[in-house]
Design a protein around this motif. Structure first.
Motif, PDB file in Angstrom:
ATOM      1  N   ARG A  97      14.852 -28.888  18.077  1.00 28.33           N
ATOM      2  CA  ARG A  97      14.268 -28.697  19.405  1.00 28.33           C
ATOM      3  C   ARG A  97      13.837 -30.028  20.019  1.00 28.33           C
ATOM      4  NH1 ARG A  97      10.139 -24.090  18.118  1.00 28.33           N
ATOM      5  NH2 ARG A  97      10.923 -24.202  16.019  1.00 28.33           N
ATOM      6  N   ALA A 101      15.417 -31.641  23.366  1.00 29.06           N
ATOM      7  CA  ALA A 101      14.536 -32.034  24.471  1.00 29.06           C
ATOM      8  C   ALA A 101      14.758 -33.501  24.839  1.00 29.06           C
ATOM      9  CB  ALA A 101      13.077 -31.778  24.105  1.00 29.06           C
ATOM     10  N   THR A 127       9.239 -28.542  40.383  1.00 30.05           N
ATOM     11  CA  THR A 127       9.221 -27.579  39.276  1.00 30.05           C
ATOM     12  C   THR A 127      10.611 -27.425  38.680  1.00 30.05           C
ATOM     13  OG1 THR A 127       7.363 -26.418  40.265  1.00 30.05           O
ATOM     14  CG2 THR A 127       8.645 -25.217  38.625  1.00 30.05           C
ATOM     15  N   ILE A 128      11.602 -27.288  39.521  1.00 28.10           N
ATOM     16  CA  ILE A 128      12.981 -27.153  39.025  1.00 28.10           C
ATOM     17  C   ILE A 128      13.429 -28.442  38.359  1.00 28.10           C
ATOM     18  CG2 ILE A 128      15.388 -26.902  39.774  1.00 28.10           C
ATOM     19  CD1 ILE A 128      14.390 -24.780  41.756  1.00 28.10           C
ATOM     20  N   GLU A 130      11.651 -30.579  36.843  1.00 28.86           N
ATOM     21  CA  GLU A 130      10.949 -30.770  35.582  1.00 28.86           C
ATOM     22  C   GLU A 130      11.400 -29.793  34.505  1.00 28.86           C
ATOM     23  OE1 GLU A 130       6.369 -30.764  33.862  1.00 28.86           O
ATOM     24  OE2 GLU A 130       6.713 -30.574  36.011  1.00 28.86           O
ATOM     25  N   TYR A 131      11.555 -28.522  34.854  1.00 26.89           N
ATOM     26  CA  TYR A 131      11.777 -27.498  33.834  1.00 26.89           C
ATOM     27  C   TYR A 131      13.225 -27.038  33.675  1.00 26.89           C
ATOM     28  CZ  TYR A 131       6.737 -27.172  33.701  1.00 26.89           C
ATOM     29  OH  TYR A 131       5.418 -27.465  33.559  1.00 26.89           O
ATOM     30  N   LEU A 132      13.989 -26.988  34.743  1.00 27.50           N
ATOM     31  CA  LEU A 132      15.327 -26.399  34.671  1.00 27.50           C
ATOM     32  C   LEU A 132      16.459 -27.421  34.744  1.00 27.50           C
ATOM     33  CD1 LEU A 132      14.705 -23.320  36.994  1.00 27.50           C
ATOM     34  CD2 LEU A 132      14.721 -23.370  34.493  1.00 27.50           C
ATOM     35  N   GLY A 135      18.230 -29.258  31.570  1.00 24.31           N
ATOM     36  CA  GLY A 135      19.175 -28.408  30.836  1.00 24.31           C
ATOM     37  C   GLY A 135      20.472 -28.214  31.603  1.00 24.31           C
ATOM     38  N   TRP A 136      20.371 -28.050  32.899  1.00 19.88           N
ATOM     39  CA  TRP A 136      21.571 -27.901  33.724  1.00 19.88           C
ATOM     40  C   TRP A 136      22.403 -29.175  33.689  1.00 19.88           C
ATOM     41  CZ3 TRP A 136      18.785 -25.639  38.621  1.00 19.88           C
ATOM     42  CH2 TRP A 136      18.322 -24.344  38.335  1.00 19.88           C
ATOM     43  N   GLU A 174      12.440 -23.529  44.739  1.00 20.26           N
ATOM     44  CA  GLU A 174      11.941 -22.243  44.301  1.00 20.26           C
ATOM     45  C   GLU A 174      10.996 -21.718  45.373  1.00 20.26           C
ATOM     46  OE1 GLU A 174       8.802 -25.043  43.306  1.00 20.26           O
ATOM     47  OE2 GLU A 174      10.879 -25.121  42.690  1.00 20.26           O
TER      48      GLU A 174
END
Length: 191
Positions: A97, A101, A127-128, A130-132, A135-136, A174
Protein backbone atom coordinates in the motif's frame (compact mmCIF):
# COMPACT_ATOMS: atom_id res chain seq x y z
CA UNK A 1 17.55 24.08 37.68
CA UNK A 2 21.06 24.44 39.05
CA UNK A 3 24.15 23.98 36.91
CA UNK A 4 24.90 20.52 38.30
CA UNK A 5 21.44 19.07 37.59
CA UNK A 6 20.99 17.00 34.46
CA UNK A 7 17.93 15.95 32.58
CA UNK A 8 17.32 12.36 31.60
CA UNK A 9 15.29 10.90 28.77
CA UNK A 10 12.28 8.92 29.97
CA UNK A 11 13.06 5.24 30.44
CA UNK A 12 10.56 4.18 27.76
CA UNK A 13 12.30 6.15 24.98
CA UNK A 14 15.48 4.62 23.58
CA UNK A 15 18.43 7.01 23.47
CA UNK A 16 18.62 8.94 20.23
CA UNK A 17 14.92 8.69 19.38
CA UNK A 18 13.07 11.94 19.00
CA UNK A 19 10.04 12.43 21.22
CA UNK A 20 8.34 14.65 18.60
CA UNK A 21 6.21 11.84 17.19
CA UNK A 22 7.92 11.74 13.77
CA UNK A 23 7.64 8.34 12.15
CA UNK A 24 10.36 8.94 9.56
CA UNK A 25 12.93 7.09 11.64
CA UNK A 26 10.56 4.19 12.42
CA UNK A 27 9.32 3.40 8.90
CA UNK A 28 11.64 1.66 6.41
CA UNK A 29 12.63 3.61 3.33
CA UNK A 30 10.83 3.08 0.04
CA UNK A 31 13.73 1.14 -1.51
CA UNK A 32 13.68 -1.37 1.34
CA UNK A 33 9.92 -1.81 0.99
CA UNK A 34 10.26 -2.37 -2.77
CA UNK A 35 12.93 -4.97 -2.05
CA UNK A 36 10.68 -6.79 0.42
CA UNK A 37 7.88 -6.85 -2.17
CA UNK A 38 10.28 -8.29 -4.76
CA UNK A 39 11.43 -11.00 -2.31
CA UNK A 40 7.79 -11.89 -1.64
CA UNK A 41 6.99 -12.04 -5.35
CA UNK A 42 10.13 -13.88 -6.51
CA UNK A 43 10.83 -16.09 -3.48
CA UNK A 44 14.53 -15.30 -3.61
CA UNK A 45 16.63 -12.52 -2.17
CA UNK A 46 19.15 -12.90 -5.01
CA UNK A 47 16.46 -12.66 -7.70
CA UNK A 48 14.95 -9.64 -5.98
CA UNK A 49 18.38 -7.99 -5.84
CA UNK A 50 18.96 -8.62 -9.57
CA UNK A 51 15.53 -7.24 -10.45
CA UNK A 52 16.23 -4.04 -8.51
CA UNK A 53 19.79 -3.70 -9.82
CA UNK A 54 21.57 -4.11 -6.48
CA UNK A 55 24.01 -6.74 -5.23
CA UNK A 56 22.83 -9.68 -3.16
CA UNK A 57 24.93 -8.59 -0.15
CA UNK A 58 23.38 -5.10 -0.36
CA UNK A 59 19.91 -6.67 -0.49
CA UNK A 60 20.69 -8.86 2.53
CA UNK A 61 21.93 -5.84 4.42
CA UNK A 62 18.79 -3.85 3.59
CA UNK A 63 16.54 -6.66 4.80
CA UNK A 64 18.56 -7.05 8.03
CA UNK A 65 18.43 -3.29 8.62
CA UNK A 66 14.67 -3.29 8.07
CA UNK A 67 14.25 -6.24 10.45
CA UNK A 68 16.26 -4.40 13.13
CA UNK A 69 14.32 -1.21 12.52
CA UNK A 70 10.96 -2.96 12.88
CA UNK A 71 12.08 -5.36 15.59
CA UNK A 72 10.74 -8.47 13.82
CA UNK A 73 12.11 -11.12 11.46
CA UNK A 74 10.68 -10.66 7.98
CA UNK A 75 12.42 -13.29 5.86
CA UNK A 76 13.50 -16.88 6.51
CA UNK A 77 16.57 -17.50 4.37
CA UNK A 78 17.58 -20.99 3.22
CA UNK A 79 19.60 -22.54 0.39
CA UNK A 80 16.27 -23.18 -1.40
CA UNK A 81 15.32 -19.50 -1.36
CA UNK A 82 13.68 -16.93 0.86
CA UNK A 83 10.30 -17.25 2.50
CA UNK A 84 8.42 -14.54 4.36
CA UNK A 85 7.74 -15.07 8.04
CA UNK A 86 4.18 -14.48 9.24
CA UNK A 87 5.24 -10.99 10.32
CA UNK A 88 6.95 -10.53 6.95
CA UNK A 89 3.74 -11.38 5.10
CA UNK A 90 1.83 -8.81 7.13
CA UNK A 91 4.50 -6.14 6.66
CA UNK A 92 4.51 -6.93 2.92
CA UNK A 93 0.79 -6.18 2.70
CA UNK A 94 1.37 -2.82 4.38
CA UNK A 95 4.44 -2.17 2.21
CA UNK A 96 2.42 -2.77 -0.96
CA UNK A 97 0.00 0.00 0.00
CA UNK A 98 2.86 2.38 0.78
CA UNK A 99 4.61 1.67 -2.55
CA UNK A 100 1.32 2.09 -4.46
CA UNK A 101 0.72 5.40 -2.68
CA UNK A 102 4.27 6.50 -3.54
CA UNK A 103 3.65 5.63 -7.20
CA UNK A 104 0.45 7.71 -7.16
CA UNK A 105 2.38 10.56 -5.50
CA UNK A 106 5.06 10.30 -8.20
CA UNK A 107 2.45 10.34 -10.99
CA UNK A 108 0.86 13.46 -9.52
CA UNK A 109 4.21 15.18 -9.03
CA UNK A 110 5.22 14.30 -12.59
CA UNK A 111 1.99 15.84 -13.88
CA UNK A 112 2.80 19.04 -11.98
CA UNK A 113 6.36 19.11 -13.42
CA UNK A 114 5.17 18.55 -17.01
CA UNK A 115 2.91 21.62 -17.11
CA UNK A 116 4.62 23.37 -20.02
CA UNK A 117 5.12 20.72 -22.68
CA UNK A 118 2.31 18.28 -22.00
CA UNK A 119 -0.18 17.01 -24.51
CA UNK A 120 -3.10 16.57 -22.08
CA UNK A 121 -3.74 19.44 -19.70
CA UNK A 122 -6.00 18.41 -16.83
CA UNK A 123 -7.61 20.85 -14.41
CA UNK A 124 -9.12 19.45 -11.22
CA UNK A 125 -10.66 20.75 -8.05
CA UNK A 126 -8.51 20.31 -4.97
CA UNK A 127 -10.42 17.34 -3.52
CA UNK A 128 -10.30 15.40 -6.78
CA UNK A 129 -6.66 16.34 -7.36
CA UNK A 130 -5.75 15.12 -3.89
CA UNK A 131 -7.79 11.93 -3.58
CA UNK A 132 -8.77 10.64 -7.03
CA UNK A 133 -6.50 12.03 -9.72
CA UNK A 134 -3.24 10.31 -8.66
CA UNK A 135 -4.87 6.91 -9.13
CA UNK A 136 -6.37 7.98 -12.44
CA UNK A 137 -2.97 9.23 -13.60
CA UNK A 138 -1.41 5.87 -12.70
CA UNK A 139 -4.09 4.05 -14.70
CA UNK A 140 -3.54 6.39 -17.65
CA UNK A 141 0.24 5.89 -17.45
CA UNK A 142 -0.29 2.10 -17.52
CA UNK A 143 -2.60 2.30 -20.56
CA UNK A 144 -0.81 5.09 -22.44
CA UNK A 145 2.75 5.46 -21.12
CA UNK A 146 3.69 8.02 -23.79
CA UNK A 147 0.95 10.48 -22.85
CA UNK A 148 2.33 13.51 -21.09
CA UNK A 149 -0.16 14.97 -18.63
CA UNK A 150 -0.04 18.22 -16.74
CA UNK A 151 -2.17 19.03 -13.73
CA UNK A 152 -3.64 22.38 -12.75
CA UNK A 153 -5.39 22.28 -9.38
CA UNK A 154 -7.76 24.86 -7.97
CA UNK A 155 -11.34 25.41 -6.91
CA UNK A 156 -14.23 24.44 -9.18
CA UNK A 157 -14.58 27.96 -10.56
CA UNK A 158 -10.88 28.07 -11.48
CA UNK A 159 -11.23 24.69 -13.22
CA UNK A 160 -14.15 26.02 -15.27
CA UNK A 161 -12.23 29.17 -16.17
CA UNK A 162 -9.21 27.17 -17.30
CA UNK A 163 -11.41 25.00 -19.53
CA UNK A 164 -13.17 28.00 -21.05
CA UNK A 165 -9.92 29.88 -21.65
CA UNK A 166 -8.29 26.88 -23.32
CA UNK A 167 -5.66 26.45 -20.58
CA UNK A 168 -6.99 22.95 -19.88
CA UNK A 169 -8.24 20.19 -22.14
CA UNK A 170 -10.14 18.27 -19.47
CA UNK A 171 -11.60 19.28 -16.12
CA UNK A 172 -12.87 17.49 -13.04
CA UNK A 173 -14.95 19.11 -10.30
CA UNK A 174 -17.13 17.81 -7.51
CA UNK A 175 -20.40 19.18 -6.24
CA UNK A 176 -24.09 19.27 -6.92
CA UNK A 177 -24.14 22.46 -8.99
CA UNK A 178 -22.55 23.36 -12.29
CA UNK A 179 -19.90 26.10 -12.01
CA UNK A 180 -21.28 29.49 -13.09
CA UNK A 181 -18.74 29.78 -15.91
CA UNK A 182 -20.22 26.70 -17.55
CA UNK A 183 -23.79 28.00 -17.48
CA UNK A 184 -22.81 30.95 -19.71
CA UNK A 185 -21.66 28.70 -22.52
CA UNK A 186 -24.31 27.69 -25.02
CA UNK A 187 -24.38 24.20 -26.43
CA UNK A 188 -23.71 23.67 -30.14
CA UNK A 189 -27.33 22.58 -30.72
CA UNK A 190 -28.89 25.67 -29.11
CA UNK A 191 -26.65 28.22 -30.76
Amino acid sequence: MSGDETTHEPAHEPAGERPDGSIAHRVPDLGALELLLAVARLGSLGAAARELGITQPAASSRIRTMERQLGVALVDRSPRGSRLTDAGALVTDWARRIVEAAAAFDAGAQALRDRRDSRLRVAASMTIAEYLLPGWLLALRAQRPDTAVSLLAGNSTAVAERLLSGEADLGFVEGLSVPAAWTRRSSPTTG
